[in-house]
Scaffold this active site. Structure first.
Site, PDB file in Angstrom:
ATOM      1  N   VAL A 177      -8.506  -3.986   2.865  1.00  0.00           N
ATOM      2  CA  VAL A 177      -7.110  -3.579   3.045  1.00  0.00           C
ATOM      3  C   VAL A 177      -6.858  -3.020   4.449  1.00  0.00           C
ATOM      4  O   VAL A 177      -5.910  -3.400   5.123  1.00  0.00           O
ATOM      5  CB  VAL A 177      -6.687  -2.541   1.974  1.00  0.00           C
ATOM      6  N   ARG A 195       2.681   9.629   8.217  1.00  0.00           N
ATOM      7  CA  ARG A 195       3.273   8.301   8.386  1.00  0.00           C
ATOM      8  C   ARG A 195       4.285   7.980   7.294  1.00  0.00           C
ATOM      9  O   ARG A 195       5.203   7.224   7.488  1.00  0.00           O
ATOM     10  CB  ARG A 195       2.189   7.229   8.365  1.00  0.00           C
ATOM     11  N   ASP A 242      -8.289   3.455  -1.646  1.00  0.00           N
ATOM     12  CA  ASP A 242      -8.356   4.928  -1.554  1.00  0.00           C
ATOM     13  C   ASP A 242      -9.548   5.504  -2.308  1.00  0.00           C
ATOM     14  O   ASP A 242      -9.781   6.702  -2.247  1.00  0.00           O
ATOM     15  CB  ASP A 242      -7.067   5.554  -2.098  1.00  0.00           C
ATOM     16  N   ARG A 269      -1.901   0.245  11.202  1.00  0.00           N
ATOM     17  CA  ARG A 269      -0.894   0.508  10.164  1.00  0.00           C
ATOM     18  C   ARG A 269       0.537   0.283  10.669  1.00  0.00           C
ATOM     19  O   ARG A 269       1.357   1.171  10.730  1.00  0.00           O
ATOM     20  CB  ARG A 269      -1.077   1.922   9.613  1.00  0.00           C
ATOM     21  N   LYS A 317       0.269  12.331  -5.221  1.00  0.00           N
ATOM     22  CA  LYS A 317       0.849  12.467  -3.875  1.00  0.00           C
ATOM     23  C   LYS A 317       1.651  11.216  -3.526  1.00  0.00           C
ATOM     24  O   LYS A 317       2.794  11.304  -3.064  1.00  0.00           O
ATOM     25  CB  LYS A 317      -0.265  12.641  -2.856  1.00  0.00           C
ATOM     26  N   ASN A 318       1.095  10.036  -3.798  1.00  0.00           N
ATOM     27  CA  ASN A 318       1.717   8.790  -3.339  1.00  0.00           C
ATOM     28  C   ASN A 318       2.865   8.323  -4.221  1.00  0.00           C
ATOM     29  O   ASN A 318       3.466   7.281  -3.945  1.00  0.00           O
ATOM     30  CB  ASN A 318       0.663   7.701  -3.161  1.00  0.00           C
TER      31      ASN A 318
HETATM   32  C1  EPZ Z   1      -0.116   3.330   0.968  1.00  0.00           C
HETATM   33  O1  EPZ Z   1      -0.124   3.265   2.364  1.00  0.00           O
HETATM   34  C2  EPZ Z   1      -0.755   4.651   0.604  1.00  0.00           C
HETATM   35  N1  EPZ Z   1       0.064   5.731   1.151  1.00  0.00           N
HETATM   36  C3  EPZ Z   1      -2.167   4.697   1.173  1.00  0.00           C
HETATM   37  O2  EPZ Z   1      -2.752   5.915   0.746  1.00  0.00           O
HETATM   38  C4  EPZ Z   1      -2.970   3.534   0.588  1.00  0.00           C
HETATM   39  O3  EPZ Z   1      -4.251   3.530   1.162  1.00  0.00           O
HETATM   40  C5  EPZ Z   1      -2.258   2.216   0.899  1.00  0.00           C
HETATM   41  O4  EPZ Z   1      -0.899   2.266   0.410  1.00  0.00           O
HETATM   42  C6  EPZ Z   1      -2.943   1.015   0.249  1.00  0.00           C
HETATM   43  O5  EPZ Z   1      -3.002   1.208  -1.142  1.00  0.00           O
HETATM   44  C7  EPZ Z   1       1.188   6.094   0.500  1.00  0.00           C
HETATM   45  O6  EPZ Z   1       1.557   5.519  -0.510  1.00  0.00           O
HETATM   46  C8  EPZ Z   1       1.963   7.245   1.095  1.00  0.00           C
HETATM   47  P1  EPZ Z   1       0.192  -0.603   2.963  1.00  0.00           P
HETATM   48  P2  EPZ Z   1       0.743   2.132   3.120  1.00  0.00           P
HETATM   49  O7  EPZ Z   1       1.508  -0.772   3.640  1.00  0.00           O
HETATM   50  O8  EPZ Z   1       1.940   1.773   2.317  1.00  0.00           O
HETATM   51  C9  EPZ Z   1      -0.638  -3.687   6.452  1.00  0.00           C
HETATM   52  C10 EPZ Z   1      -3.962   7.877   0.960  1.00  0.00           C
HETATM   53  O9  EPZ Z   1      -5.159   8.004   1.158  1.00  0.00           O
HETATM   54  N2  EPZ Z   1       0.795  -3.562   6.782  1.00  0.00           N
HETATM   55  O10 EPZ Z   1       0.079  -0.990   1.521  1.00  0.00           O
HETATM   56  O11 EPZ Z   1       0.930   2.571   4.524  1.00  0.00           O
HETATM   57  C11 EPZ Z   1      -1.397  -2.386   6.700  1.00  0.00           C
HETATM   58  O12 EPZ Z   1      -1.778  -2.294   8.044  1.00  0.00           O
HETATM   59  C12 EPZ Z   1      -3.176   6.860   1.734  1.00  0.00           C
HETATM   60  O13 EPZ Z   1      -3.300   8.504   0.094  1.00  0.00           O
HETATM   61  C13 EPZ Z   1       1.327  -4.325   7.825  1.00  0.00           C
HETATM   62  O14 EPZ Z   1       0.623  -5.083   8.485  1.00  0.00           O
HETATM   63  O15 EPZ Z   1      -0.259   0.906   3.094  1.00  0.00           O
HETATM   64  C14 EPZ Z   1      -2.572  -2.522   5.758  1.00  0.00           C
HETATM   65  O16 EPZ Z   1      -3.581  -3.290   6.382  1.00  0.00           O
HETATM   66  C15 EPZ Z   1      -4.004   6.275   2.862  1.00  0.00           C
HETATM   67  N3  EPZ Z   1       2.658  -4.214   8.112  1.00  0.00           N
HETATM   68  C16 EPZ Z   1      -1.995  -3.309   4.573  1.00  0.00           C
HETATM   69  O17 EPZ Z   1      -0.784  -3.900   5.046  1.00  0.00           O
HETATM   70  C17 EPZ Z   1       3.485  -3.393   7.384  1.00  0.00           C
HETATM   71  O18 EPZ Z   1       4.711  -3.353   7.688  1.00  0.00           O
HETATM   72  C18 EPZ Z   1      -1.656  -2.430   3.364  1.00  0.00           C
HETATM   73  O19 EPZ Z   1      -0.915  -1.328   3.848  1.00  0.00           O
HETATM   74  C19 EPZ Z   1       2.933  -2.642   6.326  1.00  0.00           C
HETATM   75  C20 EPZ Z   1       1.598  -2.749   6.042  1.00  0.00           C
END
Ligand code: EPZ
Length: 419
Positions: free
Chosen positions: A328, A93, A306, A122, A22-23
């Site tokens: 995370v 999202r 995840d 997020r 999916k991702n």
């Molecule tokens: C991706 O989400 C995945 N989704 C998530 O999978 C996964 O849990 C996550 O990466 C971590 O591996 C997709 O790829 C579609 P991040 P993403 O930006 O990109 C903070 C699932 O279950 N952050 O890596 O949204 C954020 O709050 C989903 O399939 C900021 O502060 O996650 C988090 O604490 C759930 N500012 C950390 O970084 C930003 O601009 C990591 O988030 C971006 C992120």
């Protein structure tokens, strides 16, 4: 709303095929906005989030054709608007991933600001900071990101945090920017590499995907291509945990075990016997009760967040005490409250869940809150005494293709009841 009813007890046994990730499919679908010809994507998983993304692209005017094997062809030459409406973004999202491609190819985008979700606030500030550094004009107005750019220019981007979709958005934006972009402290997830490989197939010039420094040299245009999505490492891990919890023996095909080394290592520590090939992984528990494991989630190649909820469920029925730290996301223990209602002994201290395994969980009506939490409730239902009902399973349908079919093929007593 549909629910799943699971009668606990049977050891899982048998073979199933793993779906496409999916991702990886989500950013690669967004990347079709960059191509000046049709992009054909195969091994696309049949998931709610995928249909949402295809609906979003269709609304923009792109032409999408899907065959019976879920091969998807997308042609962006018919695009007529550059808008991602709130009613779609709020359900997924990852719609934010259209921002980078729209900006770098068409110079404009209006994308609803994604809200938070059950697992955390997020924010997308790092996506926006990176695009601004590349010369985009961005304002947030009425819940929408209004973005314009004459032509993005290459920039040296140091990411404050490792962000998967942030890295993906900025990498896509950089493919047609003027000059070279360097993304430092980049996400190293396999799905980032899959997107990079697809972009390279479209004519992008990208080095270092999979490391923490990615270099992209902008080109004038990108062409259509054909790309096959890599297997879903989280779906793979989820079914391996199900087999471990039930003391069973499964073989998962069409997957890539090298993508989940950290997960396999923890399953080995839990007492599983694991054998692997390039495209398959086999796990045998010989009826044993798993041993509890301790985990600290972190960006790839560390232990994936995840998979945290699934291992929390495993620890609930394992021998001994396990300590799981979620580093995370700030609120990714929603499943704990539901597991406690089944008799699980879990204590939450800040971002840590300390679990003492019990011999048996008790079935109970449960409510899913987010994608991976709902998977952990299904896993708990597989081993609980009696019949467990999991409600709000639209969360599950976002990330697991035909979960009840695949689990039934492995011998689970599970059925979907339309709500
Ligand atoms: C991706 O989400 C995945 N989704 C998530 O999978 C996964 O849990 C996550 O990466 C971590 O591996 C997709 O790829 C579609 P991040 P993403 O930006 O990109 C903070 C699932 O279950 N952050 O890596 O949204 C954020 O709050 C989903 O399939 C900021 O502060 O996650 C988090 O604490 C759930 N500012 C950390 O970084 C930003 O601009 C990591 O988030 C971006 C992120």
């Amino acid at each position: 709303m549909d629910k799943l009813i699971i009668n606990g007890g049977p050891r899982l046994n048998g073979e199933i095929r793993i779906s496409g990730a999916k991702n990886a499919a989500l950013p690669i679908l967004a990347a079709t906005l960059l191509a000046d010809g049709p992009v054909t994507i195969s091994n696309v998983p049949h998931l709610h989030d995928i249909t949402t993304t295809m609906e979003l692209l269709g609304r923009m005017g792109l032409e999408l054709t899907i065959d019976e094997k879920m091969n998807v062809q997308v042609d962006s030459r018919t695009i007529r608007e550059f808008f991602a409406p709130y009613e779609l973004v709020r359900t997924m999202r990852a719609s934010i991933l259209v921002l980078g491609p729209l900006l770098t190819r068409f110079g404009r985008a209006d994308v609803a600001l994604p809200g938070g979700c059950a697992i955390g606030s997020r924010p997308v500030n790092l996506h926006l900071q990176g695009l601004a550094a590349m010369g985009a004009e961005l304002t947030v107005d009425g819940g929408y990101i209004r973005a314009t750019a004459k032509r993005l220019k290459g920039a040296d981007l140091m990411m404050d945090l490792v962000t998967v979709t942030g890295t993906e958005n900025l990498m896509m934006a950089a493919t047609m920017a003027k000059g070279v972009t360097v993304i430092r402290n980049a996400a190293r997830e396999p799905e980032v590499v899959d997107l990079a490989n697809c972009l390279i197939g479209m004519g992008a010039i990208i080095d270092g995907a999979g490391t923490d420094t990615i270099r992209i040299s902008g080109v004038e245009s990108l062409s259509g291509t054909h790309y096959e999505i890599l297997p879903d490492r989280i779906e793979t891990g989820t079914y391996l945990v199900a087999a471990t919890m039930t003391g069973g023996h499964v073989k998962l095909k069409s997957t890539k075990p090298e993508l989940l080394e950290a997960v396999l290592s923890k399953l080995h520590d839990a007492g599983a016997e694991i054998t692997t090939g390039d495209t398959w992984v086999e796990l045998e528990m010989n009826g044993k009760r798993p041993r509890a494991v301790s985990i600290h989630t972190s960006p790839y190649p560390g232990f994936p967040t995840d998979m945290q909820a699934q291992f929390t469920a495993l620890n609930c029925v394992a021998e001994g005490t396990g300590v799981i730290t979620e580093s995370v996301f700030e609120n990714r223990f929603m499943h704990v409250l539901e597991l406690q209602r089944m008799g699980a002994q879990i204590q939450i201290e800040g971002n840590t869940a300390i679990t003492t395994g019990v011999a048996k969980l008790k079935s109970a009506p449960l409510m899913a809150t987010d994608l991976r939490a709902s998977a952990s409730l299904v896993l708990a239902g597989l081993v609980a005494e009696g019949s467990t009902e999991v409600h709000r399973i639209y969360h599950i349908d976002r990330g697991y293709e035909t979960i009840e079919e695949k689990l039934s093929n492995l011998g689970a007593q599970i059925r979907r009841v339309p709500g």
